[in-house]
Write a protein that holds these residues in place. Structure first.
Motif, PDB file in Angstrom:
ATOM      1  N   MET A   1       0.853  -1.172   0.000  1.00 30.39           N
ATOM      2  CA  MET A   1       0.000   0.000   0.000  1.00 30.39           C
ATOM      3  C   MET A   1       0.898   1.235   0.000  1.00 30.39           C
ATOM      4  SD  MET A   1      -2.835   1.220   2.831  1.00 30.39           S
ATOM      5  CE  MET A   1      -4.116   0.120   2.328  1.00 30.39           C
ATOM      6  N   ASN A   2       0.625   2.149  -0.928  1.00 28.59           N
ATOM      7  CA  ASN A   2       1.390   3.391  -0.968  1.00 28.59           C
ATOM      8  C   ASN A   2       0.575   4.512  -0.311  1.00 28.59           C
ATOM      9  OD1 ASN A   2      -0.446   4.373  -2.901  1.00 28.59           O
ATOM     10  ND2 ASN A   2       0.816   3.662  -4.591  1.00 28.59           N
ATOM     11  N   LYS A   3       1.127   5.720  -0.319  1.00 26.22           N
ATOM     12  CA  LYS A   3       0.493   6.829   0.390  1.00 26.22           C
ATOM     13  C   LYS A   3      -0.895   7.153  -0.168  1.00 26.22           C
ATOM     14  CE  LYS A   3       1.153  11.579   1.909  1.00 26.22           C
ATOM     15  NZ  LYS A   3       2.022  12.747   1.908  1.00 26.22           N
ATOM     16  N   SER A   4      -1.052   7.191  -1.477  1.00 27.86           N
ATOM     17  CA  SER A   4      -2.356   7.532  -2.042  1.00 27.86           C
ATOM     18  C   SER A   4      -3.405   6.471  -1.719  1.00 27.86           C
ATOM     19  CB  SER A   4      -2.263   7.765  -3.550  1.00 27.86           C
ATOM     20  OG  SER A   4      -1.883   6.591  -4.217  1.00 27.86           O
ATOM     21  N   GLU A   5      -3.004   5.205  -1.688  1.00 28.38           N
ATOM     22  CA  GLU A   5      -3.926   4.137  -1.304  1.00 28.38           C
ATOM     23  C   GLU A   5      -4.308   4.252   0.175  1.00 28.38           C
ATOM     24  OE1 GLU A   5      -2.443   0.714  -4.472  1.00 28.38           O
ATOM     25  OE2 GLU A   5      -1.521   0.821  -2.489  1.00 28.38           O
ATOM     26  N   LEU A   6      -3.341   4.637   1.006  1.00 25.67           N
ATOM     27  CA  LEU A   6      -3.620   4.839   2.427  1.00 25.67           C
ATOM     28  C   LEU A   6      -4.567   6.010   2.635  1.00 25.67           C
ATOM     29  CD1 LEU A   6      -3.158   4.090   5.377  1.00 25.67           C
ATOM     30  CD2 LEU A   6      -1.058   5.459   5.324  1.00 25.67           C
ATOM     31  N   GLU A  12     -12.259   6.587   3.143  1.00 20.09           N
ATOM     32  CA  GLU A  12     -13.395   5.666   3.110  1.00 20.09           C
ATOM     33  C   GLU A  12     -13.832   5.273   4.526  1.00 20.09           C
ATOM     34  OE1 GLU A  12     -14.166   1.166   1.555  1.00 20.09           O
ATOM     35  OE2 GLU A  12     -13.060   2.517   0.215  1.00 20.09           O
ATOM     36  N   ALA A  13     -12.862   5.005   5.395  1.00 15.62           N
ATOM     37  CA  ALA A  13     -13.191   4.553   6.753  1.00 15.62           C
ATOM     38  C   ALA A  13     -13.717   5.677   7.643  1.00 15.62           C
ATOM     39  CB  ALA A  13     -11.964   3.914   7.393  1.00 15.62           C
ATOM     40  N   THR A  17     -13.057  13.726   3.253  1.00 18.31           N
ATOM     41  CA  THR A  17     -12.656  13.803   1.851  1.00 18.31           C
ATOM     42  C   THR A  17     -11.216  13.322   1.735  1.00 18.31           C
ATOM     43  OG1 THR A  17     -11.774  16.036   2.036  1.00 18.31           O
ATOM     44  CG2 THR A  17     -14.132  15.830   1.492  1.00 18.31           C
ATOM     45  N   LYS A  18     -10.796  13.014   0.516  1.00 17.49           N
ATOM     46  CA  LYS A  18      -9.412  12.584   0.320  1.00 17.49           C
ATOM     47  C   LYS A  18      -8.444  13.705   0.689  1.00 17.49           C
ATOM     48  CE  LYS A  18      -9.992   8.920  -3.049  1.00 17.49           C
ATOM     49  NZ  LYS A  18      -9.583   8.399  -4.355  1.00 17.49           N
ATOM     50  N   LEU A  25      -3.165  12.712   7.526  1.00 13.70           N
ATOM     51  CA  LEU A  25      -2.027  11.802   7.449  1.00 13.70           C
ATOM     52  C   LEU A  25      -0.713  12.570   7.517  1.00 13.70           C
ATOM     53  CD1 LEU A  25      -0.839   8.973   7.081  1.00 13.70           C
ATOM     54  CD2 LEU A  25      -1.088   9.275   4.618  1.00 13.70           C
ATOM     55  N   ASN A  26      -0.623  13.673   6.759  1.00 11.26           N
ATOM     56  CA  ASN A  26       0.592  14.489   6.774  1.00 11.26           C
ATOM     57  C   ASN A  26       0.849  15.066   8.162  1.00 11.26           C
ATOM     58  OD1 ASN A  26       1.112  13.999   4.085  1.00 11.26           O
ATOM     59  ND2 ASN A  26       0.126  15.859   3.371  1.00 11.26           N
TER      60      ASN A  26
END
Length: 90
Positions: A1-6, A12-13, A17-18, A25-26
């Motif tokens: 899993m990379n950063k965009s997938e995380l 989603e969870a 928004t993304k 995350l950052n």
């Protein structure tokens, strides 16, 4: 899993928004980096502990030439999984 997938998984969870998930995350990774840079450890109950360990200076060997080289001392980041994480993956 990379950063965009995380970031997508967090969005989603959590229902964020993304863009908001990426900001969260950052902020989390920056907070962990900052605490480790100060020499502090971060304990996330059920997940694990991030800490700093010191490696002493040592003598190594260049594999191409066989010549001995001096390896400097340095600090390294360590992660020890918590009990719940350990049980989840085993």
């Amino acid at each position: 899993m990379n950063k965009s997938e995380l970031v997508s998984a967090i969005a989603e969870a959590s229902g964020l928004t993304k863009a908001d998930s990426e900001k969260a995350l950052n902020a989390t990774t920056e907070a962990i980096k900052g605490a480790l840079a100060k020499g502090e450890s971060i304990q996330l109950i059920g997940f694990g502990t991030f800490s700093i360990s010191e490696r002493s200076a040592r003598t190594g060997r260049n594999p191409q030439t066989g010549k001995e080289i001096q390896i400097a001392a340095k600090k390294v980041a360590k992660f020890k999984p918590g009990k719940a994480l350990d049980e989840a993956i085993n």
